[in-house]
Design a protein around this motif. Structure first.
Motif, short mmCIF file in Angstrom:
data_model
loop_
_atom_site.label_atom_id
_atom_site.label_comp_id
_atom_site.label_asym_id
_atom_site.label_seq_id
_atom_site.Cartn_x
_atom_site.Cartn_y
_atom_site.Cartn_z
N ILE A 76 28.76 27.70 38.52
CA ILE A 76 28.27 29.01 39.02
C ILE A 76 28.85 30.24 38.29
CG2 ILE A 76 27.92 30.46 41.12
CD1 ILE A 76 28.10 27.68 42.73
N SER A 77 30.00 30.02 38.11
CA SER A 77 30.82 31.25 37.30
C SER A 77 30.36 31.16 35.93
CB SER A 77 32.17 30.92 37.25
OG SER A 77 33.10 31.15 38.51
N GLU A 79 27.37 30.22 34.82
CA GLU A 79 26.16 30.95 34.97
C GLU A 79 26.02 32.31 35.06
OE1 GLU A 79 23.73 28.99 38.04
OE2 GLU A 79 23.50 27.16 36.97
N GLY A 80 26.73 32.88 35.97
CA GLY A 80 27.29 34.26 36.08
C GLY A 80 27.50 35.00 34.73
N GLU A 83 24.34 34.85 32.27
CA GLU A 83 23.25 35.76 32.56
C GLU A 83 23.56 37.26 32.33
OE1 GLU A 83 22.69 34.99 36.60
OE2 GLU A 83 21.77 33.01 36.67
N HIS A 291 30.90 33.37 43.25
CA HIS A 291 31.40 33.02 41.98
C HIS A 291 30.39 33.43 40.72
CE1 HIS A 291 35.07 30.59 42.40
NE2 HIS A 291 34.76 30.34 43.66
N ARG A 292 29.38 33.50 41.15
CA ARG A 292 28.27 34.09 40.03
C ARG A 292 28.56 35.47 40.18
NH1 ARG A 292 23.63 32.36 38.50
NH2 ARG A 292 23.32 30.90 40.33
N GLU A 293 28.97 36.22 40.87
CA GLU A 293 29.22 37.77 40.81
C GLU A 293 30.52 37.93 40.17
OE1 GLU A 293 27.99 36.28 43.66
OE2 GLU A 293 25.98 37.06 44.16
N GLN A 296 29.54 37.57 36.55
CA GLN A 296 28.95 38.77 36.16
C GLN A 296 29.84 40.08 35.65
OE1 GLN A 296 26.21 38.83 39.23
NE2 GLN A 296 24.66 37.90 38.00
#
Length: 331
Positions: A76-77, A79-80, A83, A291-293, A296
């Motif tokens: 997830i990290s 991917e963030g 992106e 984790h995505r945020e 980012q």
């Protein structure tokens, strides 16, 4: 996307392939139709950065992380990070190091030769990091870890606050005997979630009862064993806050064994918002680890003009489903 997948009765991978228009995948017309109907029904709009750019610039961002396979949060990290980098036509190069400092140093030398925009040094566990000296020769930021010397900007979850808001939600629901099942004691996340739990109890003027705090291991086995211990006491809890969702799975199993009904005779709260949380019966109320945020934020920080190191603690929001309730006040 999880919601779309659930409504359409397919996996998230299928949703991703359909939305990205990959016609060479063997996905039936009926499945594609169900996915798009779910998308329209939910009003889902893919993130603008969800697809790779048509062109890629000359530089890279290096993402160095100690482990990937041991936790779903690493992906997830990543991917963030990806992106956010895609928005700027920047390629991300990901390396898993196993925490080997010599290997990390060699990779950092390579990225210096590649003239990388910057390096994200990440950890799968929230902890104090000890990166190699070579990291200081890069524009760098720490992901899910921090540097006690203050040399690098860093971002970690606000774990104490997450534990506090989760416990406060149980208190607001009317629970007073709230138990806590911890993770392994050497993990900072477990300790900080426990601190948040105790802080919320004190704020509500509810005494912290040591008998309601039981050690677990962040696994279903620990959650089950701790729950059976709690429920065999003379004064049982009316709510159980598990330090992560896997422990909550074991908690559910134990409660079912002894005839309790989650969300009716007893409440359960988790932490992490793993995929399994929404599929438990009833769906598990929990706390989301962003984790995505965080990924980012790392890219935004690397590409920003600011050079002064900053330490960021990002909010862990509540995800309220059904398990935190207790409809039978006689128990």
């Amino acid at each position: 996307m999880k919601d779309v997948a659930t409504l359409a009765g397919v996996s998230q991978s299928t949703v991703s392939f359909v939305l990205n228009g990959l016609e060479d995948m063997r996905i039936s017309r009926d499945t594609r139709k169900r996915v798009m109907e779910a998308v329209n029904h939910l009003g889902y709009r893919p993130r603008g950065a969800g697809r790779p750019p048509k062109t890629v610039g000359p530089g890279i961002i290096g993402l160095m992380i100690d482990e990937i396979a041991t936790s779903p949060f690493a992906a997830i990290s990543i991917e963030g990070v990806q992106e956010e980098a895609w928005k700027n036509n920047i390629m991300v190069e990901v390396v898993m190091t196993g925490g080997d400092p010599q290997y990390e140093s060699e990779i950092l030398k390579k990225w210096a030769q590649d003239n990388a925009y910057g390096v994200i040094y990440g950890s799968i566990l929230t902890r104090e990091a000890h990166p190699p000296d070579a990291l200081a020769r890069h524009r760098a930021v720490l992901l899910n870890c921090y540097d006690s010397l203050g040399r690098f900007s860093s971002i970690v979850p606000a774990e104490r606050r997450g534990g506090e808001v989760a416990t406060a939600a149980l208190i607001e629901e009317g629970h007073r005997r709230i138990a806590f099942i911890s993770g392994e004691t050497w993990m900072e996340a477990s300790d900080q979630r426990l601190e948040g739990y105790e802080r919320a109890l004190r704020a509500a003027r509810i005494p912290v009862d040591p008998s309601l705090i039981v050690a677990g291991n962040f696994m279903p086995s620990g959650g089950r064993e701790a729950t059976l211990k709690l429920m065999s006491a003379d004064a049982r809890p009316d709510a159980i806050f598990c330090a992560n969702d896997l422990a909550a799975v074991g908690c559910y199993e134990a409660l079912k064994e002894i005839g309790e009904i989650v969300g009716q005779t007893i409440a359960v709260m988790g932490y992490d918002d793993q995929e399994i949380a929404q599929h438990l019966a009833p769906p598990l109320s929990t706390v989301l680890l962003p984790h995505r945020e965080m990924g980012q934020w790392c890219v935004e920080r690397l590409l920003s003009e600011g050079d002064e190191p900053i330490d960021e603690r990002i909010e862990c929001p509540l995800v309220m489903r059904a398990s935190h309730r207790r409809s039978d006040p006689s128990n």
